[in-house]
Motif scaffolding. Structure first.
Motif, PDB file in Angstrom:
ATOM      1  N   THR A 251     -25.533  94.413   9.708  1.00  0.00           N
ATOM      2  CA  THR A 251     -25.861  95.092  10.961  1.00  0.00           C
ATOM      3  C   THR A 251     -26.029  96.596  10.760  1.00  0.00           C
ATOM      4  OG1 THR A 251     -24.588  93.403  12.144  1.00  0.00           O
ATOM      5  CG2 THR A 251     -25.136  95.391  13.376  1.00  0.00           C
ATOM      6  N   ARG A 252     -25.177  97.173   9.877  1.00  0.00           N
ATOM      7  CA  ARG A 252     -25.233  98.614   9.633  1.00  0.00           C
ATOM      8  C   ARG A 252     -25.815  98.913   8.258  1.00  0.00           C
ATOM      9  NH1 ARG A 252     -22.934 102.236  12.698  1.00  0.00           N
ATOM     10  NH2 ARG A 252     -24.647 103.370  11.700  1.00  0.00           N
ATOM     11  N   THR A 310     -30.081  93.481  23.380  1.00  0.00           N
ATOM     12  CA  THR A 310     -29.438  94.512  22.551  1.00  0.00           C
ATOM     13  C   THR A 310     -28.680  95.561  23.353  1.00  0.00           C
ATOM     14  OG1 THR A 310     -31.526  95.748  22.511  1.00  0.00           O
ATOM     15  CG2 THR A 310     -31.094  94.242  20.669  1.00  0.00           C
ATOM     16  N   THR A 311     -28.738  95.495  24.700  1.00  0.00           N
ATOM     17  CA  THR A 311     -27.944  96.446  25.483  1.00  0.00           C
ATOM     18  C   THR A 311     -26.454  96.259  25.239  1.00  0.00           C
ATOM     19  OG1 THR A 311     -28.025  94.934  27.379  1.00  0.00           O
ATOM     20  CG2 THR A 311     -29.629  96.760  27.349  1.00  0.00           C
ATOM     21  N   TYR A 312     -26.028  94.997  25.071  1.00  0.00           N
ATOM     22  CA  TYR A 312     -24.604  94.740  24.836  1.00  0.00           C
ATOM     23  C   TYR A 312     -24.334  93.827  23.648  1.00  0.00           C
ATOM     24  CZ  TYR A 312     -23.445  97.048  29.218  1.00  0.00           C
ATOM     25  OH  TYR A 312     -23.282  97.985  30.206  1.00  0.00           O
ATOM     26  N   GLU A 313     -25.383  93.414  22.923  1.00  0.00           N
ATOM     27  CA  GLU A 313     -25.185  92.586  21.731  1.00  0.00           C
ATOM     28  C   GLU A 313     -25.816  93.262  20.530  1.00  0.00           C
ATOM     29  OE1 GLU A 313     -24.909  88.035  23.534  1.00  0.00           O
ATOM     30  OE2 GLU A 313     -26.621  88.593  22.305  1.00  0.00           O
ATOM     31  N   ILE A 314     -24.975  93.656  19.579  1.00  0.00           N
ATOM     32  CA  ILE A 314     -25.503  94.308  18.373  1.00  0.00           C
ATOM     33  C   ILE A 314     -25.891  93.282  17.315  1.00  0.00           C
ATOM     34  CG2 ILE A 314     -24.244  96.452  18.762  1.00  0.00           C
ATOM     35  CD1 ILE A 314     -22.251  95.496  16.572  1.00  0.00           C
ATOM     36  N   ILE A 315     -25.485  92.019  17.524  1.00  0.00           N
ATOM     37  CA  ILE A 315     -25.805  90.925  16.603  1.00  0.00           C
ATOM     38  C   ILE A 315     -26.469  89.812  17.418  1.00  0.00           C
ATOM     39  CG2 ILE A 315     -24.849  89.162  15.053  1.00  0.00           C
ATOM     40  CD1 ILE A 315     -22.459  91.097  14.619  1.00  0.00           C
ATOM     41  N   ASP A 316     -27.559  89.291  16.915  1.00  0.00           N
ATOM     42  CA  ASP A 316     -28.198  88.130  17.550  1.00  0.00           C
ATOM     43  C   ASP A 316     -27.353  86.904  17.221  1.00  0.00           C
ATOM     44  OD1 ASP A 316     -29.738  86.050  18.436  1.00  0.00           O
ATOM     45  OD2 ASP A 316     -31.595  86.750  17.503  1.00  0.00           O
TER      46      ASP A 316
END
Length: 507
Positions: A251-252, A310-316
């Motif tokens: 993710t990062r 993606t507003t509140y989920e950084i991972i699908d």
């Protein structure tokens, strides 16, 4: 030049199995190893060969069956441990012996009762001894983060000269901090001339809740390998969680600038399998694989996610293999729809026999429930017997119980071609069932733990019962699944007894 690749060393089958109350048999370990291979971990630490005949056999079987990962056995810095490790590993495509000795003052004084010179001499001698068997030798300084840095450097320098290919820095008691971990790694890299000839590894425990943070700090400082477990299993507070490390690096990627070769779509299934076979449930708010990890209750959050994920989920969620409910399955659903759902859930490797067996269980469940959910299907699939002989099989039971009544259970059990029936009274219906089963088997076991959880929601939810029994100081886990919680309890107890008898026969 491509990005640095971080090798993922999974020790679920060794350090993870040291979780209190966890005891896996050979077939269960192989099942997990096969799933780890699908997850594409680089290294699998399959066990500690000298620890028990069961551990030795598990490493041997895994070595013979897993070809796409390095297979490792742990060994103390003792010749007999290393001999035993090689015997278990010798058929592996890529074998590695992982030997260790403690280097902290407190361990050398109180545990080893050895001087620094003696520890250094033993470390060098045993790395050289292991090199006679395999080319790939990992060496760990146990309790490295509480060791004097000068001595740590001295030992690592000597074992590299002796032929070690991987040096590992374990934070054995979860004591260090991210900045301290960085300082240790910097000191090692700056003061060992041959450091570029080996891989540097870290192995972090979670006693202060810093295992993942310390592991990621080590990645920042340039290590090549991270040792971790599925769901963060391990002794005491556990190890660094594989799924958290991998998804942080993925993710990062903009920050860490490294690659991992893990197939992240297998993370969710691996987590479920390990939880199922170990009986250690994943807390709902656990990062990445917890039930609430992708749940949104707040109205503001729900609105945001519906507008743009993606507003509140950084991972699908799909990236970790998390299933999404789509087509409803019920008693009128056919085999084709069922098989398509299995594929969507990631069960693409089942044999025809396994699919047929799962479909039969599905139809039985669908007669009891209006709608069969994904989690119901996963639970059915996780109930595979893994070729454990069913010495005893539940045929039927009957309960008389109620407020003011003494609970009485009548239980019929099949063993071979014969059926046996006994009745017993107890403090409640479950206690009465267990006592009746004890009468049939003639076994004196201690019920160490009993837990119930609903697999799904609603009055017709599947109930999953997990029991842990003990005999002669050894623990055995059993699981049962049914819409009837008393039936699930009886199945779980019988399952635990069958596992106990199987484990005894192994030894």
């Amino acid at each position: 030049m491509g990005k640095r690749v971080i090798r993922i060393f999974d020790t679920t089958l060794r350090d993870g199995e040291q979780t209190p109350g966890v005891s896996l048999n050979v077939n269960e370990k192989l099942e997990i190893a096969k799933q780890l291979e699908k997850l594409k971990v680089d290294v699998i630490e399959a066990g500690f060969a000298i620890a028990s005949p069961g551990d030795f056999e598990a490493i041997k079987v895994i070595s013979e069956n897993i070809k796409d990962a390095v297979i490792v056995s742990l060994a103390r810095a003792i010749e007999k441990d290393i001999d035993r490790a090689y015997e278990a590993l010798k058929k592996a495509s890529s074998p590695r012996i992982h030997t260790f000795i403690a280097t902290s003052d407190i361990h050398m004084k109180y545990k080893l009762k050895m001087t620094e010179d003696e520890v250094l001499e033993r470390a060098v001698a045993m790395v050289k001894y292991a090199k006679k068997y395999v080319s790939d030798v990992e060496f760990s300084c146990e309790d490295a983060t509480r060791s004097r840095i000068e001595f740590l450097i001295k030992v690592f320098d000597a074992v590299i000269k002796a032929g070690a290919t991987v040096i590992n820095i374990p934070d054995t008691v979860g004591y260090t901090t991210p900045e301290e971990m960085k300082r240790i790694i910097r000191a090692i890299k700056e003061n060992i001339p041959d450091i570029d000839k080996v891989q540097i590894s870290v192995h972090c425990h979670n006693d202060l809740g810093l295992a993942v943070a310390n592991s990621l700090a080590a990645v920042e400082e340039g290590v090549h390998q991270v040792e971790c477990t599925i769901n963060g299993l391990g002794e005491r507070a556990g190890n660094a969680a594989l799924e958290e490390i991998v998804m942080a690096l993925k993710t990062r990627k903009d920050f860490y600038d490294v690659d991992v070769l893990i197939d992240t779509t297998q993370i969710y299934r691996t987590s479920k399998l390990v939880s199922s076979l170990t009986g250690v449930f994943v807390q709902p708010n656990k990062a990445i694989v917890g039930a609430n990890a992708f749940a949104h209750e707040s109205g503001i959050h729900q609105h945001g996610v519906l507008s743009e994920r993606t507003t509140y989920e950084i991972i699908d969620p799909v990236s970790i293999g998390l299933p999404k409910n789509r087509m409803v399955l019920g008693k009128h659903s056919g085999r084709h729809a069922f098989e398509e759902r299995l594929k969507e859930l990631g069960y693409t490797d089942l044999t025809r026999e396994e699919i047929d067996a799962a479909f039969e269980k599905f139809k039985v469940l669908a007669d009891k429930k209006k709608v069969v959910l994904d989690k119901d299907i996963e639970a059915l699939l996780e109930q595979k017997s893994l070729n454990i002989p069913e010495t005893y099989e539940l045929v039927r039971f009957q309960i008389i119980s109620g407020n003011g009544l003494i609970s009485t259970a009548s239980v019929r059990i099949k063993s071979g071609e014969e059926e046996f029936e006994e009745a017993a009274t107890g403090d409640g219906p479950v206690d009465a069932i267990f006592k009746a089963i004890d009468r049939i088997t003639g076994l004196q076991v201690e019920l160490d733990d009993y837990s119930i959880k609903a697999v799904t929601q609603g009055k017709d939810a599947l109930g999953e019962v997990t029991v842990r029994i003990k005999k002669d100081g050894k623990a055995f886990l059993g699981r049962g699944l049914s819409t009837d919680i008393l039936e699930a309890s009886a199945k779980a107890y019988v399952n635990a007894i069958n596992k106990m008898l199987y484990k005894i026969s192994e030894e």
